[in-house]
Design a protein around this motif. Structure first.
Motif, PDB file in Angstrom:
ATOM      1  N   GLU A 103       0.816  -1.209   0.040  1.00 49.81           N
ATOM      2  CA  GLU A 103      -0.035   0.053   0.062  1.00 49.81           C
ATOM      3  C   GLU A 103       0.759   1.460   0.033  1.00 49.81           C
ATOM      4  O   GLU A 103       0.355   2.310  -0.514  1.00 49.81           O
ATOM      5  CB  GLU A 103      -1.028  -0.065   1.166  1.00 49.81           C
ATOM      6  CG  GLU A 103      -2.023  -1.140   1.240  1.00 49.81           C
ATOM      7  CD  GLU A 103      -3.129  -0.696   0.129  1.00 49.81           C
ATOM      8  OE1 GLU A 103      -3.154   0.445  -0.548  1.00 49.81           O
ATOM      9  OE2 GLU A 103      -3.871  -1.672  -0.056  1.00 49.81           O
ATOM     10  N   LYS A 104       1.775   1.194   0.778  1.00 49.32           N
ATOM     11  CA  LYS A 104       3.073   2.318   0.610  1.00 49.32           C
ATOM     12  C   LYS A 104       3.265   2.651  -0.448  1.00 49.32           C
ATOM     13  O   LYS A 104       3.705   3.715  -1.009  1.00 49.32           O
ATOM     14  CB  LYS A 104       3.987   2.114   2.013  1.00 49.32           C
ATOM     15  CG  LYS A 104       5.105   3.091   2.102  1.00 49.32           C
ATOM     16  CD  LYS A 104       5.965   2.733   3.015  1.00 49.32           C
ATOM     17  CE  LYS A 104       6.819   3.750   3.395  1.00 49.32           C
ATOM     18  NZ  LYS A 104       7.921   3.655   4.428  1.00 49.32           N
ATOM     19  N   ALA A 105       3.998   1.538  -1.240  1.00 50.16           N
ATOM     20  CA  ALA A 105       4.444   1.588  -2.501  1.00 50.16           C
ATOM     21  C   ALA A 105       3.353   2.262  -3.534  1.00 50.16           C
ATOM     22  O   ALA A 105       3.601   2.976  -4.290  1.00 50.16           O
ATOM     23  CB  ALA A 105       5.030   0.291  -3.188  1.00 50.16           C
ATOM     24  N   ALA A 106       2.146   1.601  -3.611  1.00 50.46           N
ATOM     25  CA  ALA A 106       0.925   2.184  -4.304  1.00 50.46           C
ATOM     26  C   ALA A 106       0.577   3.599  -4.203  1.00 50.46           C
ATOM     27  O   ALA A 106       0.688   4.569  -5.008  1.00 50.46           O
ATOM     28  CB  ALA A 106      -0.192   1.517  -3.974  1.00 50.46           C
ATOM     29  N   GLY A 107       0.870   3.968  -2.738  1.00 51.69           N
ATOM     30  CA  GLY A 107       0.486   5.509  -2.300  1.00 51.69           C
ATOM     31  C   GLY A 107       1.595   6.446  -2.912  1.00 51.69           C
ATOM     32  O   GLY A 107       1.256   7.817  -3.362  1.00 51.69           O
ATOM     33  N   SER A 161      -4.144  10.617  -7.458  1.00 53.90           N
ATOM     34  CA  SER A 161      -4.670  11.819  -6.999  1.00 53.90           C
ATOM     35  C   SER A 161      -4.279  11.915  -5.446  1.00 53.90           C
ATOM     36  O   SER A 161      -3.968  10.991  -4.822  1.00 53.90           O
ATOM     37  CB  SER A 161      -6.393  11.679  -7.200  1.00 53.90           C
ATOM     38  OG  SER A 161      -6.791  10.878  -6.251  1.00 53.90           O
ATOM     39  N   ASP A 162      -4.586  12.920  -4.695  1.00 51.08           N
ATOM     40  CA  ASP A 162      -4.332  13.017  -3.458  1.00 51.08           C
ATOM     41  C   ASP A 162      -5.146  12.226  -2.685  1.00 51.08           C
ATOM     42  O   ASP A 162      -4.952  11.775  -1.790  1.00 51.08           O
ATOM     43  CB  ASP A 162      -4.723  14.653  -3.023  1.00 51.08           C
ATOM     44  CG  ASP A 162      -3.709  15.679  -3.452  1.00 51.08           C
ATOM     45  OD1 ASP A 162      -2.493  14.919  -3.803  1.00 51.08           O
ATOM     46  OD2 ASP A 162      -3.884  16.838  -3.168  1.00 51.08           O
ATOM     47  N   LYS A 185      -3.960   9.313   0.124  1.00 51.61           N
ATOM     48  CA  LYS A 185      -4.463   9.523   1.223  1.00 51.61           C
ATOM     49  C   LYS A 185      -5.258   7.890   1.703  1.00 51.61           C
ATOM     50  O   LYS A 185      -5.013   7.561   2.744  1.00 51.61           O
ATOM     51  CB  LYS A 185      -5.541  10.631   1.418  1.00 51.61           C
ATOM     52  CG  LYS A 185      -4.778  11.786   1.790  1.00 51.61           C
ATOM     53  CD  LYS A 185      -5.832  13.057   2.007  1.00 51.61           C
ATOM     54  CE  LYS A 185      -5.176  14.327   1.827  1.00 51.61           C
ATOM     55  NZ  LYS A 185      -6.244  15.388   2.061  1.00 51.61           N
ATOM     56  N   ALA A 186      -5.960   7.627   0.623  1.00 48.99           N
ATOM     57  CA  ALA A 186      -6.634   6.197   1.067  1.00 48.99           C
ATOM     58  C   ALA A 186      -5.633   5.039   1.278  1.00 48.99           C
ATOM     59  O   ALA A 186      -5.668   4.211   1.848  1.00 48.99           O
ATOM     60  CB  ALA A 186      -7.521   5.960  -0.441  1.00 48.99           C
ATOM     61  N   ALA A 187      -4.575   5.128   0.160  1.00 49.03           N
ATOM     62  CA  ALA A 187      -3.507   4.105   0.338  1.00 49.03           C
ATOM     63  C   ALA A 187      -2.860   4.309   1.592  1.00 49.03           C
ATOM     64  O   ALA A 187      -2.469   3.173   2.303  1.00 49.03           O
ATOM     65  CB  ALA A 187      -2.354   4.238  -0.756  1.00 49.03           C
ATOM     66  N   LYS A 188      -2.470   5.518   2.234  1.00 48.70           N
ATOM     67  CA  LYS A 188      -1.811   5.833   3.562  1.00 48.70           C
ATOM     68  C   LYS A 188      -2.817   5.353   4.624  1.00 48.70           C
ATOM     69  O   LYS A 188      -2.140   4.501   5.684  1.00 48.70           O
ATOM     70  CB  LYS A 188      -1.684   7.192   3.690  1.00 48.70           C
ATOM     71  CG  LYS A 188      -0.726   7.698   4.687  1.00 48.70           C
ATOM     72  CD  LYS A 188       0.666   7.237   4.629  1.00 48.70           C
ATOM     73  CE  LYS A 188       1.449   7.599   5.800  1.00 48.70           C
ATOM     74  NZ  LYS A 188       3.026   7.079   5.722  1.00 48.70           N
TER      75      LYS A 188
END
Length: 286
Positions: free
Chosen positions: A95-99, A104-105, A109-112
C-alpha cells in the motif's frame, strides 16, 4: 526480510472441551479433534509460507486467517499469528508503494490509511503471538517491527518511549534464534536509526529519560556485518545499510562495494524494490 519458517508446534490442551454424547467419546474427542486441528493448521501454514515467498501476499493472509479460526493450543496459534503479522506488514508495504506511485491526493490518502490500518492489525497479531508463546523468535521479531512502525504514528515522543521495548524484543529474537540473519539485521537497524537521530529528537529523548536510547554507526555496522556473515546476500536492505554505515564512518570504498553488490541483486518484495532504488541512487551520487 522473511525468515525461514517452521510449521507450528503441536501440543494438547487439557482444558480443551468438545461436546460428546458419551463419557468415552468426551474423553477421546478432545485430543483427537485437537490433533486434527493442529495438523490442519500446520498444512495451512506451509501453504501460507509458500504463498508469502512467492509474493502471493493476499493468499498468504487468507490461509493464515483460516488457520487463526481453528481452536489451537497457544504455541501453535502463536506460530500462525506472527506469520499473519509478517504478511500484514508486507501488505502495508505494498500500500505504501502504491501511495508513492502517484495518482490523486485522494488515492494517496486512501493508500496511506490502508497502510496504517494493516500495520495496526499486524501489531495486534504480533502482540498476541508474544503473549501466547514468548519462546518464539518470530513473535518477538515481528512485534518489534510492528511496534517500531506504529509508535511513530503518534509522534516523536511516542516513538522514543517505545524504542527501548523495540530493542528488547529484537534482542530477544537474536537470543532465541542466533542463526537468524534478519533478527540481527533488525537489531543493527535500531542502532543505526538511534545513531541518526536529529538534535531536536535527542533533546526530547533527554527530557523523557534519565538515560535516553544511545547507538552508534559503528555498533550498527557490527550487527549488519554479523547478519551478512550469517547469510550472505539474504536481504538487499542489509547491504544498503552496510553502505550507509560505511559512509557515516567515512569509508567510501566499502560503501561503493556494498552498493554495487546491492544494485546487482534481484528484488523479492516491495521493501527490496525500495532498497534497490536507494542503492542505485546512492551509487550514482558517489
Amino acid at each position: 526480510g522473511a525468515s525461514a519458517a517452521t510449521p507450528p508446534r503441536g501440543g494438547a490442551s487439557a482444558a480443551e472441551e468438545e461436546g460428546a454424547s458419551s463419557a468415552a467419546a468426551s474423553a477421546a474427542a478432545p485430543s483427537s479433534a485437537l490433533a486434527a486441528r493442529v495438523q490442519e493448521a500446520a498444512t495451512l501454514v506451509v501453504r501460507a509460507d509458500e504463498a508469502y515467498a512467492a509474493r502471493e501476499t493476499g493468499l498468504a493472509r487468507s490461509l493464515l486467517e483460516e488457520a487463526s479460526a481453528l481452536g489451537l493450543p497457544d504455541a501453535a496459534r502463536a506460530e500462525v499469528r506472527w506469520r499473519l503479522a509478517r504478511t500484514l506488514k508486507e501488505l502495508a508495504d505494498e500500500e505504501k508503494a502504491a501511495g508513492q506511485a502517484g495518482g490523486s491526493d485522494g488515492a494517496r490518502k486512501a493508500a496511506k490509511q490502508r497502510e496504517k490500518s494493516l500495520m495496526l492489525e499486524s501489531l495486534g497479531a504480533a502482540r498476541e503471538a508474544v503473549d501466547l508463546d514468548g519462546d518464539q523468535f518470530g513473535a518477538h521479531k515481528w512485534y518489534a517491527i510492528a511496534l517500531s512502525i506504529t509508535s511513530a504514528y503518534d509522534g516523536v515522543r511516542a516513538a522514543i518511549e517505545q524504542s527501548f521495548t523495540v530493542r528488547e524484543h529484537f534482542e530477544a529474537a537474536v537470543r532465541l534464534a542466533p542463526a537468524d540473519a534478519t533478527s540481527r539485521h533488525l537489531l543493527g537497524l535500531w542502532f543505526y536509526e538511534v545513531a541518526g537521530l536529529s538534535w531536536a529528537t535527542r533533546k526530547v529523548a533527554a527530557a523523557l529519560f534519565a538515560t535516553p536510547p544511545t547507538g552508534s554507526h559503528a555498533e550498527a555496522l557490527a550487527h549488519f556485518e554479523a547478519a551478512e556473515a550469517l547469510s550472505p546476500g539474504f536481504y538487499l536492505k542489509n547491504q544498503v545499510c552496510l553502505a550507509k554505515c560505511s559512509l557515516a564512518l567515512k569509508d567510501k570504498p566499502a560503501a561503493r562495494r556494498w552498493l554495487a553488490s546491492a544494485a546487482a541483486m534481484a528484488p523479492k518484495s516491495a521493501d527490496d524494490e525500495a532498497s534497490l532504488a536507494e542503492a542505485k541512487k546512492l551509487l550514482a551520487s558517489l
